[in-house]
Design an enzyme around this catalytic site. Structure first.
Site, PDB file in Angstrom:
ATOM      1  N   GLU A 258      45.545  12.492   4.152  1.00 42.00           N
ATOM      2  CA  GLU A 258      46.505  13.176   5.020  1.00 42.00           C
ATOM      3  C   GLU A 258      45.801  13.898   6.156  1.00 42.00           C
ATOM      4  OE1 GLU A 258      48.126  15.985   2.272  1.00 42.00           O
ATOM      5  OE2 GLU A 258      49.293  14.507   1.187  1.00 42.00           O
ATOM      6  N   PRO A 259      45.034  13.190   6.960  1.00 40.11           N
ATOM      7  CA  PRO A 259      44.323  13.880   8.033  1.00 40.11           C
ATOM      8  C   PRO A 259      45.268  14.243   9.175  1.00 40.11           C
ATOM      9  CG  PRO A 259      43.974  11.521   8.206  1.00 40.11           C
ATOM     10  CD  PRO A 259      44.822  11.734   6.984  1.00 40.11           C
ATOM     11  N   GLY A 260      45.092  15.426   9.725  1.00 43.97           N
ATOM     12  CA  GLY A 260      45.847  15.827  10.903  1.00 43.97           C
ATOM     13  C   GLY A 260      44.873  16.078  12.035  1.00 43.97           C
ATOM     14  N   ARG A 261      44.163  17.187  11.896  1.00 44.94           N
ATOM     15  CA  ARG A 261      43.195  17.595  12.915  1.00 44.94           C
ATOM     16  C   ARG A 261      42.198  16.479  13.261  1.00 44.94           C
ATOM     17  NH1 ARG A 261      41.905  22.953  13.384  1.00 44.94           N
ATOM     18  NH2 ARG A 261      42.716  23.243  11.289  1.00 44.94           N
ATOM     19  N   ARG A 297      45.548  29.210  18.863  1.00 45.40           N
ATOM     20  CA  ARG A 297      44.410  29.178  17.935  1.00 45.40           C
ATOM     21  C   ARG A 297      43.357  30.258  18.199  1.00 45.40           C
ATOM     22  NH1 ARG A 297      41.219  25.583  17.051  1.00 45.40           N
ATOM     23  NH2 ARG A 297      41.174  25.788  14.809  1.00 45.40           N
ATOM     24  N   TYR A 301      43.220  32.575  14.941  1.00 39.72           N
ATOM     25  CA  TYR A 301      42.079  32.351  14.045  1.00 39.72           C
ATOM     26  C   TYR A 301      40.751  32.771  14.668  1.00 39.72           C
ATOM     27  CZ  TYR A 301      45.373  28.752  12.268  1.00 39.72           C
ATOM     28  OH  TYR A 301      46.459  28.057  11.813  1.00 39.72           O
ATOM     29  N   CYS A 326      51.802  39.892  27.308  1.00 39.81           N
ATOM     30  CA  CYS A 326      51.568  41.324  27.095  1.00 39.81           C
ATOM     31  C   CYS A 326      51.023  41.613  25.701  1.00 39.81           C
ATOM     32  CB  CYS A 326      52.866  42.081  27.312  1.00 39.81           C
ATOM     33  SG  CYS A 326      53.610  41.667  28.874  1.00 39.81           S
ATOM     34  N   GLU A 327      49.843  41.122  25.403  1.00 42.46           N
ATOM     35  CA  GLU A 327      49.158  41.353  24.128  1.00 42.46           C
ATOM     36  C   GLU A 327      47.667  41.304  24.417  1.00 42.46           C
ATOM     37  OE1 GLU A 327      50.522  41.385  20.881  1.00 42.46           O
ATOM     38  OE2 GLU A 327      52.575  40.840  21.422  1.00 42.46           O
TER      39      GLU A 327
HETATM   40  C1  LIG Z   1      47.995  20.841   6.917  1.00 45.83           C
HETATM   41  C2  LIG Z   1      47.933  19.826   5.873  1.00 45.83           C
HETATM   42  C3  LIG Z   1      47.230  18.635   6.099  1.00 45.83           C
HETATM   43  C4  LIG Z   1      46.445  18.355   7.343  1.00 45.83           C
HETATM   44  O1  LIG Z   1      45.367  19.208   7.494  1.00 45.83           O
HETATM   45  P1  LIG Z   1      44.258  18.901   8.603  1.00 45.83           P
HETATM   46  O2  LIG Z   1      43.273  19.991   8.438  1.00 45.83           O
HETATM   47  O3  LIG Z   1      44.934  18.954   9.930  1.00 45.83           O
HETATM   48  O4  LIG Z   1      43.692  17.567   8.316  1.00 45.83           O
HETATM   49  C5  LIG Z   1      47.255  17.683   5.097  1.00 45.83           C
HETATM   50  N1  LIG Z   1      47.943  17.881   3.947  1.00 45.83           N
HETATM   51  C6  LIG Z   1      48.629  19.005   3.708  1.00 45.83           C
HETATM   52  C7  LIG Z   1      49.353  19.153   2.437  1.00 45.83           C
HETATM   53  C8  LIG Z   1      48.645  20.022   4.654  1.00 45.83           C
HETATM   54  O5  LIG Z   1      49.321  21.134   4.405  1.00 45.83           O
END
Ligand SMILES: *Cc1c(COP(=O)(O)O)cnc(C)c1O
Length: 399
Positions: A258-261, A297, A301, A326-327
């Site tokens: 489940e890659p996002g980033r 971000r 973070y 305004c922060e």
């Molecule tokens: C956020 C999330 C991801 C993706 O995370 P990345 O760091 O963007 O790869 C995958 N699985 C679950 C369950 C998440 O909550």
């Protein structure tokens, strides 16, 4: 990429995405796992623009979703239902019901209480819910505490003993079908060892479950692969694959990722224009037209993003790059060496393709930026810039 031309054509602040980079990342990861059955489910929360999801769907990606809204986005963008996963610690009844109606691949369950809820809802619909249980392996992923999820002190998943009990219960149920197992220990991971340890713990549980006839078909290793923001030493896809595969000997499972980033971060750029320079005492500030509401971000973070200032001036000095909100937390970078700028010079913030636009807001009644994709070497508007009218549309008639 011709940022000046894009800024002229679409105005700033602006998000630009390099779709070729998205493909490259996807293909690298897929290739690394080619020895096994694998399914990449793009975590669409990282960048859920429909054109971006559609691009990944065309590469045969599935989707990992964390709300029913994301499930619907994925379907709309052409992800087949049998490649859609629904994750998240707090799913509402209506979301569970709709996910069951839509007949997606599986729901990732995060607690005993949620499993009971899913069972009741499935029963009321006379359906069988395909589930996967999120195991919290209690492993420190060594990343930022806000994006760490694999320790018992985090709210995510259930411990091994609870998971075991839940699998046994679900096997007894006519309305639950446990087909998967899931872990996701954190985000922006740059160390392999915690992933391998977690994978080993979860694989051992799969073997234990096999002995009692619970046949896990999907081994979901979550997302979290880190990317280059600064000078990180990254995990290579091949090593990542080997680390996971080494824990799976003798198991016939489909590996789900489940890659996002990893897929979207470095393909994105946030382009903003200089409004003013100012000096407060010995502090230099470059004030730009983008702000924390557009890209949060750094504020949220303290995340580092590479900053490129397009200026004709060669004289450099330290400055804070800040937005108009305004922060005091509204900054993109602090104490960075950048050239002197004039009104209209561009500042390009790199690695903005993940957790950028999707985390934006309308704070300070600021319309959100447009999004542009570079697709087959051509720029294409993939989301219009919001207008003032868009922002007030839902309030106007109730005044
Ligand atoms: C956020 C999330 C991801 C993706 O995370 P990345 O760091 O963007 O790869 C995958 N699985 C679950 C369950 C998440 O909550």
């Amino acid at each position: 990429m011709d940022f000046k031309q894009l800024a002229q054509k679409y105005q700033t602040p602006l998000y630009v995405y390099d779709f070729a980079h998205f493909s490259e990342q996807f293909n690298k990861l897929k290739e690394a796992f080619k020895a096994r059955k694998s399914l990449i489910c793009y975590a669409i929360k990282a960048n859920s623009n429909l054109s971006v999801i559609k691009h990944f769907a065309n590469l045969q990606s599935g989707a990992d979703c964390v709300s029913i809204g994301e499930v619907k986005r994925a379907l709309l963008a052409g992800v087949p239902k049998y490649k859609i996963i629904f994750s998240g610690v707090g799913k509402r009844d209506d979301e569970i019901k709709e996910a069951l109606e839509l007949d997606i691949l599986m729901i990732n369950v995060e607690s005993q209480a949620e499993m009971q809820r899913i069972e009741e809802i499935a029963k009321s619909m006379n359906k069988e819910a395909r589930i996967s249980i999120r195991v919290n392996p209690n492993i420190d992923p060594k990343t930022h505490p806000y994006i760490s999820t694999g320790l018992h002190e985090n709210k995510f998943g259930v411990d091994i003993d609870t998971a075991t009990r839940m699998y046994l219960q679900s096997k007894q149920s006519d309305y639950l079908n446990p087909i998967g197992i899931h872990f996701h220990i954190g985000s922006q991971l740059t160390e392999l060892e915690p992933i391998k340890e977690a994978s080993q713990i979860v694989a051992d549980l799969v073997r234990k479950l096999q002995k009692v006839d619970i046949d896990i078909k999907f081994f979901d290793v979550g997302g979290g692969l880190g990317v280059q923001y600064d000078d990180e030493v990254l995990i290579q896809p091949y090593d990542y694959a080997q680390a996971i595969l080494s824990t799976l000997s003798g198991l016939d499972v489909t590996i789900v990722m489940e890659p996002g980033r990893y897929l979207s971060a470095n393909g994105g750029y946030f382009i903003t224009s200089v409004l003013y320079e100012k000096q407060n005492g010995d502090r230099r500030f470059v004030i730009v037209d983008g702000a924390m509401n557009d890209l949060i971000r750094p504020s949220l973070y303290n995340a580092y993003h590479k900053i490129e200032v397009l200026s004709d001036n060669t004289q450099v000095s330290k400055a804070n790059i800040v937005g108009p909100v305004c922060e005091s937390g509204d900054f993109f970078a602090k104490d960075v060496e950048v050239p002197l700028t004039k009104h209209g010079d561009l500042v390009v913030i790199h690695s903005a393709g993940a957790y950028g636009f999707v985390m934006s807001s309308n704070y300070n009644t600021r319309p959100r930026p447009a999004e542009v994709g570079i697709i087959n070497n051509q720029d294409k508007l993939i989301r219009k810039r919001e207008t003032f009218e868009d922002l007030i549309a839902l309030e106007k008639e109730y005044m």
